[in-house]
Design an enzyme around this catalytic site. Structure first.
Site, PDB file in Angstrom:
ATOM      1  N   TRP A  92       0.831  -1.442  -0.103  1.00 54.27           N
ATOM      2  CA  TRP A  92      -0.066   0.043   0.117  1.00 54.27           C
ATOM      3  C   TRP A  92       0.999   1.230   0.041  1.00 54.27           C
ATOM      4  O   TRP A  92       0.496   2.191  -0.369  1.00 54.27           O
ATOM      5  CB  TRP A  92      -0.986   0.032   0.951  1.00 54.27           C
ATOM      6  CG  TRP A  92      -0.369   0.323   2.504  1.00 54.27           C
ATOM      7  CD1 TRP A  92       0.698  -0.540   3.097  1.00 54.27           C
ATOM      8  CD2 TRP A  92      -0.798   1.200   3.630  1.00 54.27           C
ATOM      9  NE1 TRP A  92       0.843  -0.011   4.483  1.00 54.27           N
ATOM     10  CE2 TRP A  92       0.053   1.060   4.795  1.00 54.27           C
ATOM     11  CE3 TRP A  92      -1.755   2.009   3.634  1.00 54.27           C
ATOM     12  CZ2 TRP A  92       0.144   1.954   5.782  1.00 54.27           C
ATOM     13  CZ3 TRP A  92      -1.837   2.924   4.810  1.00 54.27           C
ATOM     14  CH2 TRP A  92      -1.112   2.566   5.686  1.00 54.27           C
ATOM     15  N   ASP A  93       2.194   1.023   0.468  1.00 51.66           N
ATOM     16  CA  ASP A  93       3.155   2.204   0.334  1.00 51.66           C
ATOM     17  C   ASP A  93       2.881   3.037  -1.023  1.00 51.66           C
ATOM     18  O   ASP A  93       2.846   4.428  -0.999  1.00 51.66           O
ATOM     19  CB  ASP A  93       4.495   1.750   0.433  1.00 51.66           C
ATOM     20  CG  ASP A  93       4.710   0.909   1.729  1.00 51.66           C
ATOM     21  OD1 ASP A  93       3.871   0.196   1.920  1.00 51.66           O
ATOM     22  OD2 ASP A  93       5.870   0.769   2.009  1.00 51.66           O
ATOM     23  N   LYS A 127       1.791  -0.448  16.096  1.00 56.73           N
ATOM     24  CA  LYS A 127       3.137  -0.510  15.367  1.00 56.73           C
ATOM     25  C   LYS A 127       3.285   0.843  14.632  1.00 56.73           C
ATOM     26  O   LYS A 127       4.116   1.476  14.541  1.00 56.73           O
ATOM     27  CB  LYS A 127       3.144  -1.831  14.051  1.00 56.73           C
ATOM     28  CG  LYS A 127       4.375  -1.675  13.339  1.00 56.73           C
ATOM     29  CD  LYS A 127       4.389  -2.954  12.495  1.00 56.73           C
ATOM     30  CE  LYS A 127       5.567  -2.968  11.891  1.00 56.73           C
ATOM     31  NZ  LYS A 127       5.465  -3.974  10.719  1.00 56.73           N
ATOM     32  N   GLN A 128       2.024   1.167  13.965  1.00 61.11           N
ATOM     33  CA  GLN A 128       2.176   2.545  13.339  1.00 61.11           C
ATOM     34  C   GLN A 128       0.742   3.164  13.348  1.00 61.11           C
ATOM     35  O   GLN A 128      -0.187   2.540  13.678  1.00 61.11           O
ATOM     36  CB  GLN A 128       2.496   2.379  11.794  1.00 61.11           C
ATOM     37  CG  GLN A 128       1.509   1.323  11.240  1.00 61.11           C
ATOM     38  CD  GLN A 128       2.230   0.523  10.087  1.00 61.11           C
ATOM     39  OE1 GLN A 128       2.485  -0.722  10.216  1.00 61.11           O
ATOM     40  NE2 GLN A 128       2.199   0.891   8.904  1.00 61.11           N
ATOM     41  N   GLU A 136      -0.020  -3.067  12.477  1.00 59.08           N
ATOM     42  CA  GLU A 136       0.330  -4.729  12.189  1.00 59.08           C
ATOM     43  C   GLU A 136       0.502  -5.127  13.649  1.00 59.08           C
ATOM     44  O   GLU A 136       0.790  -6.428  13.422  1.00 59.08           O
ATOM     45  CB  GLU A 136       1.457  -4.840  11.270  1.00 59.08           C
ATOM     46  CG  GLU A 136       1.018  -4.497   9.854  1.00 59.08           C
ATOM     47  CD  GLU A 136       2.049  -4.695   8.891  1.00 59.08           C
ATOM     48  OE1 GLU A 136       3.106  -4.716   9.291  1.00 59.08           O
ATOM     49  OE2 GLU A 136       1.826  -4.563   7.521  1.00 59.08           O
TER      50      GLU A 136
HETATM   51  C1  BGC Z   1       4.639  -1.851   7.497  1.00 61.23           C
HETATM   52  C2  BGC Z   1       3.689  -1.875   6.223  1.00 61.23           C
HETATM   53  C3  BGC Z   1       4.452  -1.338   5.039  1.00 61.23           C
HETATM   54  C4  BGC Z   1       5.537  -2.452   4.857  1.00 61.23           C
HETATM   55  C5  BGC Z   1       6.324  -1.941   3.675  1.00 61.23           C
HETATM   56  C6  BGC Z   1       5.927  -2.611   7.194  1.00 61.23           C
HETATM   57  O1  BGC Z   1       6.679  -2.969   8.410  1.00 61.23           O
HETATM   58  O2  BGC Z   1       4.051  -1.949   8.655  1.00 61.23           O
HETATM   59  O3  BGC Z   1       2.712  -0.922   6.514  1.00 61.23           O
HETATM   60  O4  BGC Z   1       3.652  -1.597   3.870  1.00 61.23           O
HETATM   61  O5  BGC Z   1       6.291  -2.305   5.943  1.00 61.23           O
HETATM   62  O6  BGC Z   1       7.032  -0.774   3.912  1.00 61.23           O
END
Ligand code: BGC
Length: 741
Positions: free
Chosen positions: A355-356, A596-597, A483
Site C-alpha cells: 500500500w506504500d 506499530k504505526q 500490524e
Molecule cells: C509496515 C507496512 C508497510 C511495509 C512495507 C511494514 O513494516 O507495517 O505498513 O507496508 O512495512 O513498507
C-alpha cells in the site's frame, strides 16, 4: 564548493566498515530501469557475495539480516526469481561495476589498505557518486591518488558509466588492474541463475544468464584506457579485463568503463545480443557528452520536484536526498512495475509492492509528474487479473489486490495474518485512483482503466463484508495499517476506505455516463454490471460503520480495540535503538494496546475534512503515546497530523526523525534499502503539513488553509501540478503564497 551545489552533496568523510552497508543503500544510484547499491568497485575482503544460506519468511521489522559488512545489489525491477521459501523475489544480478587495482600482492581494499584523505560524495543534483583518496601500498613503493566517478545514465536507460582517474604522487610501482563482470552473486543466499555464460565480442566483454523463471539478462562492458593493453580472462561466472602498467610519480591515468544491462523482459523487441551491442556502441561517445545528456534529464526532473528549505541546511539536504531516491527508483515508462518498498536499494521486502505505493508514494508523482503517477496505477490495472484470481482463492468475486504484490499481481506474502487480513490494500488502490483522477482530471484513465478497477474491487468488498443481525454490515477479521492488531472487528481505517471504494465505483459510472455515453455502455456490458449490484454497493457503503468513541470524541481504531490489555511500553522497551517488536512476542502484541504505526491517524491524514479539529486532536492524543513507530511509515504521518493539531513539539520531533531515518548514518536506516514510503510522505508533509495545502481529495481548488513551518525553517519553496497547471508555492512564517507559473 560551487555554490550552486550548496546543499546538494552528501559527504561521507571517513570510511567506517560498520557504516558501509548503510552507505551502500543511502548512496544507491539508478534511473528507474535499474538500480545499483553503492558498493565499492573492488568489493571488500571477507564480504563474499556468493554465499548460499537458507532463509525463511520473517517479519522484516524484527529480522536480523545477513551480509553484515557489504551487500552488492544490481536490480532490474522486472527481473524476479523464484525462491523456494520466499516466493517471488527481486534478483541481485551480476556485478558489472567490478574494478580493482593491485600492487605486488596487495589488492586495494578500503578496510585493509592504508588509505589517506578518504571522502565519498553523492551529488544529488547530478546523480553522481564520487570517491577520492590516496592509497599508500603496504610495500611503500608509491603513493597514488585515486578518483572514481560513476552514474546511471538518465538518458540512456541501460547504461552505467564509470571513470577512474589515477595520479601517481610519489614513487613507482607495477600497477595491476582487473575489471569485469562478476556473476558470483546470490540473492537472500540463493542462486537464481540456471545458466551463465561469459563471452568476448571484439573488445567488449559480455555475461548472459538465465534466471530460474526463465528470463534472460545480458550485461556488456567496455573498458577503455589509452595507456594499458588488456588481456581478457574468463570462467563461466566471471569475465575480466586484466592489465599491468609500470607507473611513476607525476603520471596520470584515466580509465573509462561503460556497462550496459538489458533483459528479455524489456519493452524493446529484438535479439538480446544485437540490442546489447547496439546499446554499448551507442555509448561510444565522449564521457563529457554522456555526462551532459544524463545531467540534462535530471535537471529537468529536479526543475519540477525540488523542495527548497531555508533555515535548516541539514533538513534541506535530507529532503533532497528523499526526492533523489523517489526520482531514481521510478520508471515512468514501464507500466508493469511500481516502486518497491525499499526503492530497489536492497533486498528486504524482496522487491514487492505494498500500500506504500498508492498512499505514501503516489501523491509525490501525482503533483510533480502525473505521467509517472498514471504509470504506477497502470501497474495495478495490469495486475487486475492476478487480483481477480486472488479474490477467487478467497471464494470471493471481483478483485482483491494482494498485500505483497508480485509482478503479475499474485499474493507473495506467506505470513497469513497479513495476506488474509490486511485487506485495506484493495481500497487503498481505489483511493489512489481517485486521488490521481481528482488532481489530474484524466478522464481517459478513469474511463478505460480506473473505473474497471473500482467496480471489480467493489465486487470483492460486497463478498468480503458480513451481514449482521441488525441488517447492517461488518468487516471482521481485519488487520488495519497497525500490524500489531491482527484480527480486529470493524477497523475504522479499513471500513472508511471500503465505503470510499464502493462510493467511487458508483460515482465513476455517473461521471463516465455524463462524459461519454458510448464508453459507459461499453463498460456496463464488458463488466456485466447490474442495477441490483450497484444498489448493494450503496447499501453496504451506507451501513458499514466507522467506529467512534462518542463520549470522548475520537476515532476508535477498531470496535474491539478497547478490549485489549494495557501494556507497559516504556518498561518493556529496553533498547530504543531497536524496534519495540524485538522485546515483545507477536502474540503479546496482538492482544495489547500498542500500535506499530499510525492507523486511525492514517485515516485522518487521508480524510482530513471529514473530522473536526477536535476529533483529530483527540485521536492524536489518544493513540500517539501508545504508538511505537516500529514502521517507518508512522513518524511522518504523525508529523503531518501534528501540524494540523498545532502540536509544534511533535511536528519538529517527527519531521526531524523522518528526515534522519535513512539519511543519518548513526541510525543506519538504509542498510537494507531505502524506506521509500517515508521519502514520499515527506513530500506530502511539505504540501499538506508545512504549506497547509489540502490534496485534491479534500479540496476542489488549490488553497492553503494554514502554514506550519518546523522550528528554524524560514521558508519552503516548491512546485506542484494541479489539474494540468503548474504552481509555485512559497510557505513563509504565517502564510503560503500560491502562484501559477
Ligand atoms: C509496515 C507496512 C508497510 C511495509 C512495507 C511494514 O513494516 O507495517 O505498513 O507496508 O512495512 O513498507
Amino acid at each position: 564548493m560551487n555554490s550552486d551545489l550548496n546543499n546538494w552533496i552528501i559527504k561521507e568523510q571517513n570510511f567506517d566498515i560498520n557504516k558501509n552497508k548503510h552507505y551502500e543503500g543511502a548512496f544507491c544510484q539508478g534511473n528507474g530501469y535499474f538500480s545499483v547499491r553503492a558498493s565499492f568497485e573492488e568489493g571488500l575482503q571477507g564480504a563474499g557475495q556468493g554465499d548460499i544460506y537458507e532463509r525463511s519468511f520473517k517479519s522484516v521489522t524484527t529480522e536480523i539480516q545477513r551480509n553484515p559488512i557489504s551487500k552488492w545489489g544490481t536490480y532490474v525491477p522486472t527481473i524476479m526469481g523464484s525462491h523456494p521459501a520466499l516466493n517471488e523475489v527481486i534478483i541481485n544480478l551480476p556485478y558489472f561495476m567490478d574494478f580493482s587495482f593491485s600492487i605486488q600482492d596487495e589488492k586495494l581494499d578500503m578496510h585493509q589498505s592504508t588509505i589517506v584523505d578518504y571522502k565519498r560524495e553523492l551529488n544529488l543534483k547530478e546523480g553522481t557518486l564520487i570517491r577520492e583518496f590516496i592509497w599508500i601500498p603496504k610495500d611503500n613503493s608509491c603513493k597514488i591518488k585515486l578518483k572514481y566517478i560513476r552514474f546511471a545514465s538518465m538518458e540512456k536507460k541501460h547504461l552505467f558509466v564509470q571513470r577512474i582517474e589515477a595520479e601517481v604522487l610519489e614513487g613507482k610501482a607495477l600497477l595491476s588492474l582487473e575489471s569485469g563482470i562478476d556473476g558470483n552473486v546470490t540473492t537472500n543466499g540463493y542462486n537464481h541463475f540456471t545458466e551463465m555464460n561469459t563471452n568476448v565480442i571484439s573488445d567488449i566483454i559480455t555475461l548472459d544468464c538465465k534466471t530460474d523463471i526463465g528470463n534472460r539478462v545480458m550485461e556488456l562492458c567496455n573498458l577503455q584506457s589509452k595507456d594499458i593493453n588488456f588481456n581478457i580472462i574468463k570462467d563461466e561466472k566471471k569475465i575480466l579485463y586484466k592489465g599491468d602498467k609500470a607507473v611513476s610519480a607525476g603520471e596520470n591515468y584515466v580509465f573509462e568503463k561503460r556497462s550496459v544491462i538489458l533483459t528479455d523482459r524489456d519493452l524493446e523487441d529484438g535479439d538480446l545480443k544485437e540490442r546489447g551491442l547496439n546499446l554499448i556502441n551507442a555509448a561510444n561517445i565522449s564521457y563529457e557528452e554522456l555526462y551532459e545528456e544524463h545531467r540534462k534529464v535530471l535537471e529537468k526532473k529536479w526543475g519540477i520536484s525540488d523542495v527548497k528549505i531555508e533555515g535548516n541546511d541539514k533538513h534541506q539536504l535530507s529532503m533532497r536526498f528523499s526526492i533523489y531516491h523517489l526520482l531514481r527508483s521510478n520508471n515512468e515508462d514501464d507500466p508493469r512495475m511500481a516502486v518497491c518498498a525499499k526503492g530497489f536499494a536492497g533486498e528486504a521486502y524482496y522487491g514487492r509492492y505494498f500500500w506504500d505505493t498508492e498512499i505514501f508514494l503516489l501523491p509525490f508523482y501525482i503533483y510533480t509528474n502525473p505521467k509517472a503517477a498514471r504509470n504506477l496505477l497502470m501497474y495495478r490495472y495490469n495486475t487486475l487479473e492476478g487480483a481477480k484470481e486472488n479474490a477467487r482463492s478467497y471464494n470471493c468475486n471481483g478483485a482483491r489486490y494482494p498485500w505483497q504484490s508480485s509482478l503479475r499481481g499474485d499474493e507473495q506474502c506467506s505470513l497469513w495474518e497479513y495476506a488474509d487480513n490486511e485487506v485495506h490494500i484493495t481500497a487503498d488502490i481505489a483511493y489512489g485512483i481517485w486521488h490521481y483522477f481528482s488532481a489530474t482530471k484524466d478522464y481517459d484513465f478513469l474511463i478505460n482503466y480506473g473505473a474497471e478497477i473500482l467496480i471489480e474491487t467493489s465486487r470483492f468488498w460486497r463478498d468480503r463484508v458480513d451481514k449482521n443481525k441488525e441488517g447492517g454490515y461488518d468487516l471482521i477479521n481485519i488487520m488495519g495499517p497497525d500490524e500489531y492488531s491482527a484480527m480486529t472487528r470493524n477497523n475504522a481505517f479499513t471500513n472508511r476506505m471500503v465505503k470510499f471504494n464502493l462510493n467511487k465505483a458508483m460515482e465513476s459510472l455517473e461521471i463516465i455516463k455524463g462524459k461519454d455515453e458510448e464508453a459507459y455502455k461499453k463498460l456496463w456490458n464488458k463488466l456485466s454490471i447490474s442495477k441490483e449490484e450497484l444498489e448493494l454497493f450503496k447499501e453496504i457503503a451506507e451501513k458499514l460503520p466507522v467506529p467512534m468513541d462518542k463520549e470522548n470524541n475520537y476515532i476508535l481504531q477498531s470496535e474491539d480495540f478497547e478490549d485489549y490489555a494495557d501494556i507497559n511500553i516504556q518498561g518493556i522497551w529496553k533498547d530504543k535503538s531497536k524496534p519495540f517488536g524485538f522485546f515483545a512476542t507477536q502474540e503479546k502484541l496482538y492482544r495489547s494496546k500498542c500500535l506499530k504505526q499510525a492507523d486511525a491517524l492514517a485515516l485522518t491524514m487521508l480524510f482530513k475534512k471529514e473530522f473536526t479539529l477536535e476529533q483529530i486532536t483527540n485521536t492524536y492524543n489518544y493513540y500517539e503515546p501508545i504508538t511505537t513507530h516500529d514502521s517507518s511509515l508512522s513518524p511522518v504521518n504523525h508529523a503531518i497530523v501534528a501540524s494540523w493539531v498545532d502540536n509544534t513539539e511533535h511536528l519538529d520531533k517527527f519531521t526531524d526523525y523522518a528526515l534522519a531515518l535513512d539519511f543519518n548514518e548513526r541510525l543506519g536506516g538504509a542498510e537494507e534499502g531505502i524506506h521509500i514510503a517515508n521519502c514520499g510522505c515527506l513530500w506530502q508533509l511539505i504540501m499538506t503539513g508545512v504549506a497547509g495545502i489540502d490534496t485534491a481529495m479534500n479540496e476542489t481548488s488549490l488553497i492553503s488553509t494554514k502554514t506550519s513551518l518546523p522550528k528554524g525553517w524560514k521558508k519552503v519553496e516548491f512546485k506542484l501540478i494541479w489539474q494540468g497547471k503548474t504552481y509555485k508555492i512559497e510557505a513563509m512564517e504565517n502564510y503560503t503564497r500560491i502562484n501559477e507559473i
